[in-house]
Design a protein around this motif. Structure first.
Motif, PDB file in Angstrom:
ATOM      1  N   ASP A 212    -127.462  53.169 -52.454  1.00 34.18           N
ATOM      2  CA  ASP A 212    -127.935  53.681 -51.166  1.00 34.18           C
ATOM      3  C   ASP A 212    -129.261  54.406 -51.354  1.00 34.18           C
ATOM      4  N   GLY A 213    -130.211  54.092 -50.509  1.00 31.65           N
ATOM      5  CA  GLY A 213    -131.473  54.829 -50.463  1.00 31.65           C
ATOM      6  C   GLY A 213    -131.582  55.564 -49.143  1.00 31.65           C
ATOM      7  N   ILE A 214    -131.618  56.883 -49.182  1.00 28.43           N
ATOM      8  CA  ILE A 214    -131.635  57.708 -47.968  1.00 28.43           C
ATOM      9  C   ILE A 214    -133.011  58.352 -47.857  1.00 28.43           C
ATOM     10  N   MET A 215    -133.658  58.194 -46.706  1.00 29.59           N
ATOM     11  CA  MET A 215    -135.043  58.641 -46.564  1.00 29.59           C
ATOM     12  C   MET A 215    -135.331  59.100 -45.140  1.00 29.59           C
ATOM     13  N   PRO A 216    -136.355  59.947 -44.947  1.00 30.18           N
ATOM     14  CA  PRO A 216    -136.725  60.383 -43.596  1.00 30.18           C
ATOM     15  C   PRO A 216    -137.352  59.223 -42.824  1.00 30.18           C
ATOM     16  N   ILE A 217    -136.834  58.953 -41.661  1.00 30.51           N
ATOM     17  CA  ILE A 217    -137.369  57.827 -40.887  1.00 30.51           C
ATOM     18  C   ILE A 217    -138.810  58.084 -40.451  1.00 30.51           C
ATOM     19  N   LYS A 218    -139.172  59.348 -40.283  1.00 26.80           N
ATOM     20  CA  LYS A 218    -140.544  59.674 -39.897  1.00 26.80           C
ATOM     21  C   LYS A 218    -141.530  59.181 -40.945  1.00 26.80           C
ATOM     22  N   GLU A 219    -141.206  59.372 -42.223  1.00 23.28           N
ATOM     23  CA  GLU A 219    -142.098  58.932 -43.296  1.00 23.28           C
ATOM     24  C   GLU A 219    -142.203  57.403 -43.326  1.00 23.28           C
ATOM     25  N   VAL A 220    -141.084  56.716 -43.109  1.00 24.11           N
ATOM     26  CA  VAL A 220    -141.109  55.253 -43.119  1.00 24.11           C
ATOM     27  C   VAL A 220    -141.973  54.730 -41.982  1.00 24.11           C
ATOM     28  N   LYS A 221    -141.848  55.317 -40.802  1.00 29.54           N
ATOM     29  CA  LYS A 221    -142.655  54.889 -39.652  1.00 29.54           C
ATOM     30  C   LYS A 221    -144.144  55.126 -39.901  1.00 29.54           C
ATOM     31  N   GLU A 222    -144.460  56.246 -40.524  1.00 24.17           N
ATOM     32  CA  GLU A 222    -145.873  56.558 -40.789  1.00 24.17           C
ATOM     33  C   GLU A 222    -146.469  55.553 -41.769  1.00 24.17           C
ATOM     34  N   VAL A 223    -145.712  55.203 -42.816  1.00 17.89           N
ATOM     35  CA  VAL A 223    -146.222  54.240 -43.792  1.00 17.89           C
ATOM     36  C   VAL A 223    -146.337  52.854 -43.160  1.00 17.89           C
ATOM     37  N   ALA A 224    -145.324  52.448 -42.393  1.00 17.71           N
ATOM     38  CA  ALA A 224    -145.373  51.143 -41.729  1.00 17.71           C
ATOM     39  C   ALA A 224    -146.569  51.052 -40.792  1.00 17.71           C
ATOM     40  N   ALA A 225    -146.863  52.148 -40.098  1.00 17.97           N
ATOM     41  CA  ALA A 225    -147.995  52.153 -39.165  1.00 17.97           C
ATOM     42  C   ALA A 225    -149.321  51.954 -39.887  1.00 17.97           C
ATOM     43  N   LYS A 226    -149.429  52.438 -41.120  1.00 17.46           N
ATOM     44  CA  LYS A 226    -150.664  52.242 -41.894  1.00 17.46           C
ATOM     45  C   LYS A 226    -150.940  50.765 -42.150  1.00 17.46           C
ATOM     46  N   PHE A 227    -149.864  49.968 -42.169  1.00 20.78           N
ATOM     47  CA  PHE A 227    -150.021  48.528 -42.376  1.00 20.78           C
ATOM     48  C   PHE A 227    -149.961  47.758 -41.056  1.00 20.78           C
ATOM     49  N   ASN A 228    -150.013  48.493 -39.923  1.00 14.19           N
ATOM     50  CA  ASN A 228    -149.923  47.879 -38.589  1.00 14.19           C
ATOM     51  C   ASN A 228    -148.649  47.042 -38.446  1.00 14.19           C
ATOM     52  N   ALA A 229    -147.550  47.591 -38.949  1.00 11.68           N
ATOM     53  CA  ALA A 229    -146.285  46.864 -38.937  1.00 11.68           C
ATOM     54  C   ALA A 229    -145.177  47.748 -38.377  1.00 11.68           C
ATOM     55  N   VAL A 231    -141.113  49.043 -38.643  1.00  9.16           N
ATOM     56  CA  VAL A 231    -140.273  49.414 -39.778  1.00  9.16           C
ATOM     57  C   VAL A 231    -139.591  48.175 -40.361  1.00  9.16           C
ATOM     58  N   THR A 232    -139.074  47.302 -39.503  1.00  7.27           N
ATOM     59  CA  THR A 232    -138.408  46.082 -39.980  1.00  7.27           C
ATOM     60  C   THR A 232    -139.371  45.196 -40.746  1.00  7.27           C
ATOM     61  N   GLU A 233    -140.576  45.017 -40.222  1.00  5.29           N
ATOM     62  CA  GLU A 233    -141.570  44.178 -40.893  1.00  5.29           C
ATOM     63  C   GLU A 233    -141.956  44.769 -42.243  1.00  5.29           C
ATOM     64  N   TYR A 234    -142.153  46.075 -42.275  1.00  6.38           N
ATOM     65  CA  TYR A 234    -142.550  46.731 -43.528  1.00  6.38           C
ATOM     66  C   TYR A 234    -141.454  46.604 -44.586  1.00  6.38           C
ATOM     67  N   LEU A 235    -140.197  46.858 -44.218  1.00  7.17           N
ATOM     68  CA  LEU A 235    -139.116  46.810 -45.204  1.00  7.17           C
ATOM     69  C   LEU A 235    -138.832  45.378 -45.642  1.00  7.17           C
ATOM     70  N   ASN A 236    -139.011  44.403 -44.758  1.00  8.31           N
ATOM     71  CA  ASN A 236    -138.928  43.003 -45.179  1.00  8.31           C
ATOM     72  C   ASN A 236    -139.997  42.700 -46.221  1.00  8.31           C
ATOM     73  N   ALA A 237    -141.207  43.199 -45.975  1.00  2.00           N
ATOM     74  CA  ALA A 237    -142.304  42.961 -46.911  1.00  2.00           C
ATOM     75  C   ALA A 237    -142.018  43.615 -48.263  1.00  2.00           C
ATOM     76  N   VAL A 238    -141.429  44.810 -48.251  1.00  4.12           N
ATOM     77  CA  VAL A 238    -141.100  45.491 -49.502  1.00  4.12           C
ATOM     78  C   VAL A 238    -140.058  44.687 -50.279  1.00  4.12           C
ATOM     79  N   LEU A 239    -139.068  44.121 -49.593  1.00  4.81           N
ATOM     80  CA  LEU A 239    -138.059  43.331 -50.286  1.00  4.81           C
ATOM     81  C   LEU A 239    -138.659  42.037 -50.835  1.00  4.81           C
ATOM     82  N   LEU A 240    -139.517  41.381 -50.073  1.00  4.90           N
ATOM     83  CA  LEU A 240    -140.197  40.193 -50.587  1.00  4.90           C
ATOM     84  C   LEU A 240    -141.043  40.541 -51.811  1.00  4.90           C
ATOM     85  N   TYR A 241    -141.723  41.675 -51.751  1.00  6.27           N
ATOM     86  CA  TYR A 241    -142.534  42.156 -52.885  1.00  6.27           C
ATOM     87  C   TYR A 241    -141.638  42.373 -54.112  1.00  6.27           C
ATOM     88  N   ALA A 242    -140.466  42.980 -53.905  1.00  8.13           N
ATOM     89  CA  ALA A 242    -139.541  43.236 -55.015  1.00  8.13           C
ATOM     90  C   ALA A 242    -139.033  41.925 -55.613  1.00  8.13           C
TER      91      ALA A 242
END
Length: 443
Positions: A212-229, A231-242
């Protein structure tokens, strides 16, 4: 629903025999059933006070009758399987186990396709996928927990995921919603090329590894916004990257595409409130044979893929493709044992090779405000993978986003690459696991 004729003296009366046809998705899940695999998922609500099991059992007994398609047993006909009402005692609330989502034999547990567990402040429900998807299951679990809180003396209103136990279920809750929308004039093609597969050391039977990875949703949204994505798009991209990182670490002579199987909740696009399965699959992917992809390129690719495919028109076409087989007059009269053999062979040799990993995002879950103050966190687990790969489920509640990985292999390389990328992007991640060995020492 069938009418059964009975004779009483000189009079002839008719009594209703209730049964439910499996929905379009549910037809496949029992076919894949085997001694070491069942299509089971788990949802957990973590409350702020320890669970009182005797009251939770009362809540299950009271609330489950509100969901007739979940209070069922699966039966086998000559042509199709179906669900029938189950009036046996249960299901019973039990102490939790260390390895959840274990195979669910159809004749065990008094034939119930649900299991309930508790541990400290956590209440968990495991459901066989032939009953419904995660959205439907969340309605069942949330309603049970609402009844439990009422038994403790709290005022919890109905609304949203919490259904009114004093009302009869709406007709739409019980129906197969797929068939209503399987009316597109064209059927989009499916991805056919085999993808990169994760090979690892198989764990012993009845072992499911959880991270389990537990994280603040605010931080995830801020990072996703930097990539114009999103949250779902960003986390999909992270899994593809992995997955790409994992494949590169093996130095393959001929790299293969990496592809994610992601269910889409069709209730977002079609106005239907069924509590049964109502999802469609999309497959974001990256093909390393085209060249090296930066993470920014992966995010951009996923972003445009999602915008192109996840809309009412393409999803309606996908539903039509799925329904075509069931509607075929020849298929309808083929005996069930032949259907099982064909579907199982196709899935094992073809369908299971279409994706490298699974990712399901339940999105943001909200309950009535009076209930939310009693709940700390929500977890969801896709359950045991059919083959050697990892499954990832994502859910947001309050200020917290939780990523739950499950796998049946010892290696945790993909999970490690995934969380390392999140930390590198500036997201704070708390790791929990049922693994005995250290899993992500550098995260």
């Amino acid at each position: 629903m069938k009418l059964k004729q009975t004779k009483k003296g000189r009079k002839t009366t008719y009594s209703k025999k209730i049964w439910y046809k499996l929905d379009l998705s549910a037809i496949v899940y029992p076919t894949l059933q085997r001694k070491d695999f069942s299509s089971v998922y788990r949802q957990s609500l973590i409350l702020k006070e320890p669970i009182r099991p005797e009251l939770m059992q009362q809540a299950v007994d009271i609330a489950l009758s509100r969901f007739p398609t979940y209070k069922t047993a699966i039966r086998r006909g000559f042509f199709w399987r179906y669900l029938e009402p189950n009036h046996r005692p249960g299901p019973f609330v039990k102490e939790d186990i260390s390895n959840p989502c274990m195979p669910m034999p159809f004749k065990a547990n008094n034939r119930y396709l649900l299991r309930f567990y508790y541990h400290n402040c956590r209440i968990s429900m495991e459901a066989h996928h032939c009953l419904g998807d995660g959205a439907g299951g969340m309605c069942v679990l949330a309603t049970i927990v609402a009844v439990y809180l009422r038994l403790l003396g709290h005022e919890i209103p109905s609304g949203g995921y919490v259904r009114d136990i004093n009302e009869l279920p709406d007709k739409g809750e019980l129906e197969d919603a797929y068939m209503k929308y399987a009316n597109a004039q064209v059927r989009p093609p499916r991805p056919m090329e085999k993808t990169y597969r994760i090979w690892g050391t198989k764990e012993p039977f009845y072992t499911l590894n959880i991270i389990d990875g537990i994280m603040p949703i605010k931080e995830v949204k801020e990072v996703a916004a930097k990539f114009n994505a999103t949250v779902t798009e960003y986390l999909n991209a992270v899994l593809l990257y992995a997955l790409l990182q994992k494949q590169n670490s093996e130095s393959p002579r001929r790299p293969k595409p990496v592809r994610i199987a992601m269910p889409v909740n069709l209730r977002r696009f079609f106005p239907y409130e069924t509590l049964r399965n109502f999802i469609s699959m999309v497959y974001p992917s990256i093909d390393p044979r085209l060249g090296d992809f930066t993470f920014e390129e992966i995010v951009s690719h996923v972003h445009h893929y999602m915008r192109y495919y996840i809309n009412e028109k393409f999803l309606r076409g996908d539903i039509t493709t799925n329904a075509a087989t069931q509607r075929h007059p020849l298929i309808r009269v083929v005996p069930l044992f032949i259907k099982d053999f064909v579907v199982r062979s196709f899935y094992t040799r073809v369908q299971d090779h279409y994706s490298s990993a699974g990712l399901s995002n339940m999105g943001t879950i909200k309950f009535p405000a009076e209930m939310e103050k009693h709940i700390e966190r929500i977890d969801i687990y896709m359950g045991q993978p059919f083959s050697s790969r990892t499954n990832c489920a994502i859910i947001s509640y309050g200020d917290t986003l939780t990523v739950n990985f499950t796998s049946s292999i010892k290696e945790a390389d993909v999970e490690r690459y995934f969380f390392q990328k999140l930390v590198k992007d500036g997201i704070s991640v708390l790791i929990e696991s049922n693994r005995k060995e250290s899993l992500c020492p550098t995260v």
